[in-house]
Design a protein around this motif. Sequence first.
Motif, mmCIF file in Angstrom:
data_model
loop_
_atom_site.group_PDB
_atom_site.id
_atom_site.type_symbol
_atom_site.label_atom_id
_atom_site.label_comp_id
_atom_site.label_asym_id
_atom_site.label_seq_id
_atom_site.Cartn_x
_atom_site.Cartn_y
_atom_site.Cartn_z
ATOM 1 N N GLY A 15 -88.542 96.880 26.528
ATOM 2 C CA GLY A 15 -88.479 95.443 26.793
ATOM 3 C C GLY A 15 -88.405 95.140 28.276
ATOM 4 N N GLY A 16 -89.181 94.144 28.683
ATOM 5 C CA GLY A 16 -89.253 93.810 30.111
ATOM 6 C C GLY A 16 -88.954 92.343 30.382
ATOM 7 N N GLY A 17 -87.913 91.823 29.733
ATOM 8 C CA GLY A 17 -87.422 90.488 30.093
ATOM 9 C C GLY A 17 -86.418 90.637 31.227
ATOM 10 N N ILE A 45 -96.339 89.930 23.400
ATOM 11 C CA ILE A 45 -95.099 89.378 22.807
ATOM 12 C C ILE A 45 -94.423 88.431 23.797
ATOM 13 N N GLY A 46 -94.404 88.789 25.070
ATOM 14 C CA GLY A 46 -93.794 87.927 26.093
ATOM 15 C C GLY A 46 -92.274 87.975 26.055
ATOM 16 N N THR A 47 -91.656 87.146 26.875
ATOM 17 C CA THR A 47 -90.189 87.120 26.963
ATOM 18 C C THR A 47 -89.687 85.807 26.384
ATOM 19 N N VAL A 48 -88.369 85.676 26.318
ATOM 20 C CA VAL A 48 -87.775 84.452 25.770
ATOM 21 C C VAL A 48 -88.056 83.263 26.706
ATOM 22 N N GLY A 49 -88.236 83.553 28.004
ATOM 23 C CA GLY A 49 -88.714 82.538 28.947
ATOM 24 C C GLY A 49 -87.704 81.482 29.365
ATOM 25 N N VAL A 50 -86.450 81.619 28.943
ATOM 26 C CA VAL A 50 -85.393 80.719 29.420
ATOM 27 C C VAL A 50 -84.318 81.595 30.066
ATOM 28 N N GLY A 51 -83.192 80.969 30.479
ATOM 29 C CA GLY A 51 -82.129 81.754 31.113
ATOM 30 C C GLY A 51 -82.233 81.623 32.607
ATOM 31 N N GLU A 52 -81.994 80.415 33.104
ATOM 32 C CA GLU A 52 -82.266 80.135 34.514
ATOM 33 C C GLU A 52 -81.033 79.728 35.306
ATOM 34 N N ALA A 53 -79.889 79.618 34.628
ATOM 35 C CA ALA A 53 -78.652 79.278 35.348
ATOM 36 C C ALA A 53 -77.755 80.506 35.365
ATOM 37 N N THR A 54 -77.152 80.776 36.517
ATOM 38 C CA THR A 54 -76.335 81.987 36.644
ATOM 39 C C THR A 54 -74.921 81.619 37.090
ATOM 40 N N LYS A 181 -97.327 97.611 22.737
ATOM 41 C CA LYS A 181 -96.426 97.116 21.691
ATOM 42 C C LYS A 181 -95.793 98.302 20.979
ATOM 43 N N ILE A 182 -94.489 98.277 20.843
ATOM 44 C CA ILE A 182 -93.818 99.361 20.105
ATOM 45 C C ILE A 182 -94.046 99.109 18.621
ATOM 46 N N THR A 183 -94.643 100.089 17.943
ATOM 47 C CA THR A 183 -94.949 99.886 16.520
ATOM 48 C C THR A 183 -94.058 100.736 15.621
ATOM 49 N N GLY A 327 -78.650 92.800 26.812
ATOM 50 C CA GLY A 327 -79.398 91.543 26.742
ATOM 51 C C GLY A 327 -79.265 90.933 25.358
ATOM 52 N N LEU A 328 -80.246 90.145 24.966
ATOM 53 C CA LEU A 328 -80.160 89.395 23.715
ATOM 54 C C LEU A 328 -80.071 90.323 22.499
ATOM 55 N N SER A 329 -80.568 91.546 22.615
ATOM 56 C CA SER A 329 -80.480 92.491 21.495
ATOM 57 C C SER A 329 -79.025 92.854 21.181
ATOM 58 N N SER A 340 -75.023 84.766 29.869
ATOM 59 C CA SER A 340 -75.819 85.878 29.322
ATOM 60 C C SER A 340 -76.274 86.867 30.384
ATOM 61 N N ILE A 341 -76.752 86.335 31.506
ATOM 62 C CA ILE A 341 -77.209 87.246 32.567
ATOM 63 C C ILE A 341 -76.008 88.035 33.091
ATOM 64 N N HIS A 342 -74.864 87.374 33.135
ATOM 65 C CA HIS A 342 -73.639 88.086 33.537
ATOM 66 C C HIS A 342 -73.348 89.230 32.556
HETATM 67 C C1 FAD Z 1 -82.045 78.430 24.848
HETATM 68 C C2 FAD Z 1 -81.528 79.506 25.733
HETATM 69 C C3 FAD Z 1 -81.081 79.204 27.010
HETATM 70 C C4 FAD Z 1 -80.557 80.208 27.837
HETATM 71 N N1 FAD Z 1 -80.047 79.881 29.061
HETATM 72 C C5 FAD Z 1 -79.429 80.822 29.790
HETATM 73 C C6 FAD Z 1 -78.866 80.526 31.053
HETATM 74 O O1 FAD Z 1 -78.959 79.407 31.548
HETATM 75 N N2 FAD Z 1 -78.243 81.511 31.738
HETATM 76 C C7 FAD Z 1 -78.151 82.778 31.228
HETATM 77 O O2 FAD Z 1 -77.515 83.628 31.860
HETATM 78 N N3 FAD Z 1 -78.744 83.098 30.076
HETATM 79 C C8 FAD Z 1 -79.362 82.170 29.341
HETATM 80 N N4 FAD Z 1 -79.950 82.510 28.165
HETATM 81 C C9 FAD Z 1 -80.034 83.911 27.797
HETATM 82 C C10 FAD Z 1 -81.171 84.567 28.584
HETATM 83 O O3 FAD Z 1 -82.388 83.904 28.303
HETATM 84 C C11 FAD Z 1 -81.297 86.034 28.252
HETATM 85 O O4 FAD Z 1 -80.048 86.660 28.358
HETATM 86 C C12 FAD Z 1 -82.234 86.740 29.191
HETATM 87 O O5 FAD Z 1 -83.449 86.057 29.294
HETATM 88 C C13 FAD Z 1 -82.491 88.149 28.762
HETATM 89 O O6 FAD Z 1 -83.333 88.221 27.648
HETATM 90 P P1 FAD Z 1 -83.817 89.649 27.165
HETATM 91 O O7 FAD Z 1 -84.442 90.337 28.305
HETATM 92 O O8 FAD Z 1 -82.694 90.304 26.461
HETATM 93 O O9 FAD Z 1 -84.899 89.283 26.054
HETATM 94 P P2 FAD Z 1 -86.422 88.749 26.196
HETATM 95 O O10 FAD Z 1 -86.618 87.866 27.355
HETATM 96 O O11 FAD Z 1 -86.771 88.199 24.850
HETATM 97 O O12 FAD Z 1 -87.263 90.048 26.460
HETATM 98 C C14 FAD Z 1 -87.606 90.937 25.432
HETATM 99 C C15 FAD Z 1 -88.627 91.927 25.939
HETATM 100 O O13 FAD Z 1 -88.892 92.868 24.924
HETATM 101 C C16 FAD Z 1 -90.276 93.004 24.749
HETATM 102 N N5 FAD Z 1 -90.553 93.389 23.363
HETATM 103 C C17 FAD Z 1 -90.040 92.886 22.222
HETATM 104 N N6 FAD Z 1 -90.551 93.505 21.159
HETATM 105 C C18 FAD Z 1 -91.409 94.442 21.636
HETATM 106 C C19 FAD Z 1 -92.264 95.405 21.049
HETATM 107 N N7 FAD Z 1 -92.379 95.538 19.727
HETATM 108 N N8 FAD Z 1 -93.003 96.187 21.870
HETATM 109 C C20 FAD Z 1 -92.931 96.082 23.208
HETATM 110 N N9 FAD Z 1 -92.153 95.196 23.820
HETATM 111 C C21 FAD Z 1 -91.404 94.377 23.052
HETATM 112 C C22 FAD Z 1 -90.847 91.630 25.101
HETATM 113 O O14 FAD Z 1 -92.211 91.689 25.418
HETATM 114 C C23 FAD Z 1 -89.967 91.291 26.300
HETATM 115 O O15 FAD Z 1 -90.499 91.908 27.450
HETATM 116 C C24 FAD Z 1 -80.508 81.530 27.355
HETATM 117 C C25 FAD Z 1 -81.010 81.843 26.097
HETATM 118 C C26 FAD Z 1 -81.520 80.849 25.275
HETATM 119 C C27 FAD Z 1 -82.038 81.208 23.925
#
Ligand code: FAD
Length: 495
Positions: A15-17, A45-54, A181-183, A327-329, A340-342
Amino acid sequence: MSSERKPIKRIVIAGGGTAGWMVAAALSKTLGKLLDIKLIESDEIGTVGVGEATIPTLLTFHSLLEINEQEFMAATQATFKLGISFENWRDRGQDYIHSFGLTGKDHWTAGFQHFWLKGRERGLAGEYGDYCLELKAAQQSKFAHLPRAGMNYAFHLDATLYAKYLRKFSEGFGVQRIEGKITEVALAGENIAALRLDSGALIEGDLFIDCTGFRGLLIGEALGVGYEDWSHWLACDSAVALQTVSTGPALPYTRSIAHAAGWQWRIPLQHRVGNGLVYASKHIDDEQAKQALLANVEGEALTQPRVLRFQPGQRHQTWRANCVAIGLSSGFLEPLESTSIHLIQRGITRLLQMFPSKGICPADIAEYNQQSRNEIEHIRDFIVLHYHVTQRQDSAFWRHCREMSIPASLRHRIDLFRETARVFRVPNELFAENSWIQVMLGQGILPQQHHQVADLMGDAELARFLNSIRQQVDQTVVQLPAHQAYVESYCRVAG
Ligand SMILES: Cc1cc2nc3c(=O)[nH]c(=O)nc-3n(C[C@H](O)[C@H](O)[C@H](O)COP(=O)(O)OP(=O)(O)OC[C@H]3O[C@@H](n4cnc5c(N)ncnc54)[C@H](O)[C@@H]3O)c2cc1C
């Protein structure tokens, strides 16, 4: 267990979020010379795309990584953040700021709040926030770096650009990025042996970091670690997010505006504003949430409203066998206090402190999991506080929050403050006394008494003490530049 005690050399980050790239950056910077680090991510698949306040702890992470602040801010279109403005939370029309600063001056027997309460009783004190530099600077939209870390701050940042920035950083320290993609997750006994990609490639490793987001592909789906649901304390389970153009100077704080069934965020960046509505799907549906958000944003929309679903809670274990979830997992509360970032950062620090170079041992796993649990439960309590202690009764959502049962640990903190004005911080807890006090006062708890040491001061002495702090704050704030102007001169994005 003996099979687990093999040296750890090959790290696979799935995962590369924000989580994946923060892990890659920290591991490669500190232990990169000893390890082979691969990161797999899927553009599809992309990332969750939010998480902008620290919160301010991100500065520590950046200092460990020796990240240049100006360069980082320019690369992520970041602005400064001095706290969060909670609007309509206590009741409609009532606002307060939870700032990152300290308020007043403590005595070793009693915190500043005791002196402030005494002053308030005697008609000598202003608002509690009048004695906090960061709070007053936020209210006046001002900011500057002050000598001796005189201003506590964090950042608002563009999450996609942050991952991109950390990718470049990590690749510079030897991390190999693999697109795909991890299958399939191939197991060997209770451990993970390898990840199969859609290309057919097999990526083997000794230690796997699950950063696959909400899905928890490794920790949850492959290893079967369950999830503890906290929705009985945290009713919000959905969010709708939307980006808009900036309509004015960037504020140096996040806005959190309570709605009938949740709350709205407003995060100002250099190039745009991040908006979202966090809501309880039991109380409003997605369409109503989108309309409520669209009706309350300023500026033209840059994206379509996007709905996200989440389950507040945590994994029963964040480290199982040779897999660590970061992270979110690993769990998610909700975005209210930007924690969350913390938590990602804490997971990384803990992993580095317990890094199993010579092999994974069960005692490390147990310690890691216990520390993770303590940390997230403390933050959970702090977030539940905002919902539970409210005077709002105008919707079924707020009536539920007022009436719900709360964790015993939180009940104790509220009772202690209400009855005695006392707050104690247990070591390693994220939120210090001043955070609890600001939010408890802001939500409408006024303690019934104060410490007697405050009574030892006569009116004149107490007035002098309070006024001197307030004057110092005012004199500093008046000299600060406007936040927008400071950002423009410090880290304006070229072009
Ligand atoms: C509504 C909302 C608001 C938020 N606001 C804040 C905030 O203000 N401040 C804060 O600290 N946090 C916030 N968060 C939390 C924050 O968004 C996450 O902690 C942060 O983005 C980290 O996400 P992640 O990297 O764990 O997951 P993701 O961003 O979902 O990344 C997952 C990665 O795994 C990869 N992946 C998944 N499945 C596969 C697969 N099968 N094969 C290959 N790759 C795969 C994806 O491509 C992606 O690169 C918020 C969350 C939500 C839902």
